[in-house]
Design a protein around this motif. Structure first.
Motif, short mmCIF file in Angstrom:
data_model
loop_
_atom_site.label_atom_id
_atom_site.label_comp_id
_atom_site.label_asym_id
_atom_site.label_seq_id
_atom_site.Cartn_x
_atom_site.Cartn_y
_atom_site.Cartn_z
N ASP A 60 1.94 -5.35 -1.68
CA ASP A 60 2.55 -4.36 -2.48
C ASP A 60 4.06 -4.77 -3.01
O ASP A 60 4.92 -4.13 -2.45
CB ASP A 60 2.67 -2.88 -2.01
CG ASP A 60 3.32 -2.54 -0.65
OD1 ASP A 60 3.59 -3.84 -0.32
OD2 ASP A 60 3.62 -1.49 -0.32
N ALA A 83 7.81 -2.49 -7.27
CA ALA A 83 7.66 -2.43 -8.68
C ALA A 83 8.75 -2.56 -9.62
O ALA A 83 8.74 -3.18 -10.79
CB ALA A 83 7.43 -0.92 -8.84
N PRO A 90 0.26 -2.44 -14.33
CA PRO A 90 -0.52 -1.01 -14.13
C PRO A 90 0.09 0.01 -15.17
O PRO A 90 -0.74 0.88 -15.34
CB PRO A 90 -0.06 -0.63 -12.68
CG PRO A 90 1.28 -1.41 -12.51
CD PRO A 90 1.10 -2.79 -13.16
N ARG A 119 7.31 -6.71 -11.45
CA ARG A 119 6.01 -6.92 -11.47
C ARG A 119 5.75 -7.89 -12.89
O ARG A 119 4.72 -8.52 -12.81
CB ARG A 119 5.19 -5.70 -11.83
CG ARG A 119 5.28 -4.53 -10.83
CD ARG A 119 4.84 -3.04 -11.21
NE ARG A 119 5.76 -2.65 -12.13
CZ ARG A 119 5.55 -1.38 -12.72
NH1 ARG A 119 4.94 -0.63 -12.10
NH2 ARG A 119 6.43 -1.07 -13.63
N GLN A 179 9.03 1.15 -4.76
CA GLN A 179 8.01 0.83 -4.06
C GLN A 179 6.92 0.52 -5.26
O GLN A 179 6.98 1.39 -6.34
CB GLN A 179 7.48 1.99 -3.21
CG GLN A 179 8.02 2.45 -2.02
CD GLN A 179 7.63 3.52 -1.19
OE1 GLN A 179 6.44 3.96 -1.67
NE2 GLN A 179 8.48 3.92 -0.32
N ASP A 238 2.86 -1.32 -6.34
CA ASP A 238 1.17 -1.13 -6.12
C ASP A 238 0.93 -2.23 -5.56
O ASP A 238 1.51 -3.29 -5.93
CB ASP A 238 0.52 -0.24 -6.96
CG ASP A 238 1.13 -0.72 -8.43
OD1 ASP A 238 1.41 -2.19 -8.30
OD2 ASP A 238 0.90 -0.25 -9.50
N VAL A 239 -0.52 -2.35 -5.23
CA VAL A 239 -1.22 -3.67 -4.78
C VAL A 239 -1.55 -4.20 -6.33
O VAL A 239 -2.27 -3.67 -6.90
CB VAL A 239 -2.45 -3.32 -4.12
CG1 VAL A 239 -3.24 -4.65 -3.96
CG2 VAL A 239 -1.86 -2.73 -2.85
#
Length: 331
Positions: free
Chosen positions: A144, A147, A225, A283, A308, A310-311
């Motif tokens: 992960d 971000a 995302p 990202r 933090q 995300d995957v």
């Protein structure tokens, strides 16, 4: 970091999430990436409209810059928290503030001189043995990856020390249609210490890489995302091997893709000053730390908070897969 999406010229970009704010201006500084935001005091109270404007600008321009800020450690963390939850690293540099676990401090020569039994120049030589080697996203070997990153300049040399970022969404869009179709379905292994050349006769850094190895298989093209953009998720620092390709095929394709990612038209370079802040989407960018200032003899001290993430998920909807050392909280 969330926003609405709108389709522009066949690709998705964040739009309509933020209203104009009187006295605040977003000024693009390069054709595909980078904008300077003026009229904002990051240490003061920021209402939701200003936060939405900054969020929108980060998603649109991938990295935004603020100058002349007066943030201390607490203010730095408070600003970052408006956009997400900070990453807490179990291992930080020796110059990081002990009372602020959200902050990692880098001090260049002060931090790296003599580390692992080598002077800084030798250590970097063993890590960066190709021209593309230094380009990376932050902690891209994690399952992960963060971000976003908020980096604040404390002390900078009188010249040199610039950072450069590349827009991975623009790099993907700039590939030919047949190449885009080919890489859409590929996955790559991201591994800590890729290509490091150990010192003969024993090497403390090589032992650390083996003892604390981190590796994940990520899609070569991830779907952002929040914006829905397709991102060429590649870099020269962590990517070990494209899965299911032979090593010669993988090496040739990776070189081509990283060269595509860092083409000059997809990059922006920032000249730091004390009090400067850069806020980037980790990202959809890779960046290159400077190596042109160590001979100046002046320190370059920077403070970083990461948010933090995300995957990653590929075009086919498949998420990344952990290999080793990627359990929550390790890196």
């Amino acid at each position: 970091m969330t926003t609405d999406r709108a389709t522009v010229d066949g690709s998705e970009h964040p739009a309509g999430a933020a209203e104009n704010v009187s006295g605040v201006e977003v000024k693009p500084v390069a054709g595909h990436i980078g904008a300077e935001i003026t009229g904002v005091d990051l240490a003061g109270p920021l209402d939701d409209k200003v936060i939405a404007l900054i969020r929108d600008a980060v998603l649109r321009w991938k990295v935004v810059f603020f100058r002349g800020q007066r943030l201390d450690h607490a203010g730095h963390i408070a600003f970052a928290r408006r956009f997400g939850e900070p990453v807490l690293l179990p291992r930080r540099g020796p110059h990081s503030p002990p009372d602020f676990p959200e902050i990692e401090t880098t001090a260049d020569r002060l931090e790296l001189a003599g580390r692992y039994g080598m002077e800084r120049d030798e250590w970097l030589h063993r890590r960066r043995h190709t021209l593309l080697r230094g380009w990376h996203c932050d902690y891209g070997t994690r399952i992960d990856p963060p971000a976003a990153t908020v980096l604040r300049a404390d002390t900078v040399p009188p010249y040199g020390g610039d950072t450069t970022w590349a827009n991975l969404a623009a790099a993907y869009a700039g590939l030919s249609a047949p190449v885009r179709a080919f890489v859409d379905g590929l996955r790559a292994e991201h591994r800590l210490g890729v290509g490091y050349q150990p010192r003969p006769g024993g090497d403390p850094y090589a032992r650390r890489l083996l003892d604390e190895q981190v590796a994940s298989v990520h899609p070569l093209v991830r779907v952002h995302p929040e914006t829905g953009e397709r991102v060429l998720f590649v870099n020269g620092y962590y990517v070990e091997q494209i899965v299911d390709l032979s090593r010669p095929e993988s090496a040739a394709l990776l070189e081509m893709l990283v060269e595509q990612a860092v083409r000059q038209e997809y990059t922006v370079r920032f000249r730091w000053e004390p009090g400067s802040v850069a806020f980037w989407d980790n990202r959809s960018t890779i960046h290159l730390a400077p190596s042109d200032h160590t001979h100046v003899g002046a320190p370059r001290i920077m403070h970083r908070v990461m948010l933090q993430g995300d995957v990653p998920v590929g075009v086919d909807g498949r998420p990344s897969e952990p290999i080793i050392g990627t359990e929550a909280g390790r890196w």
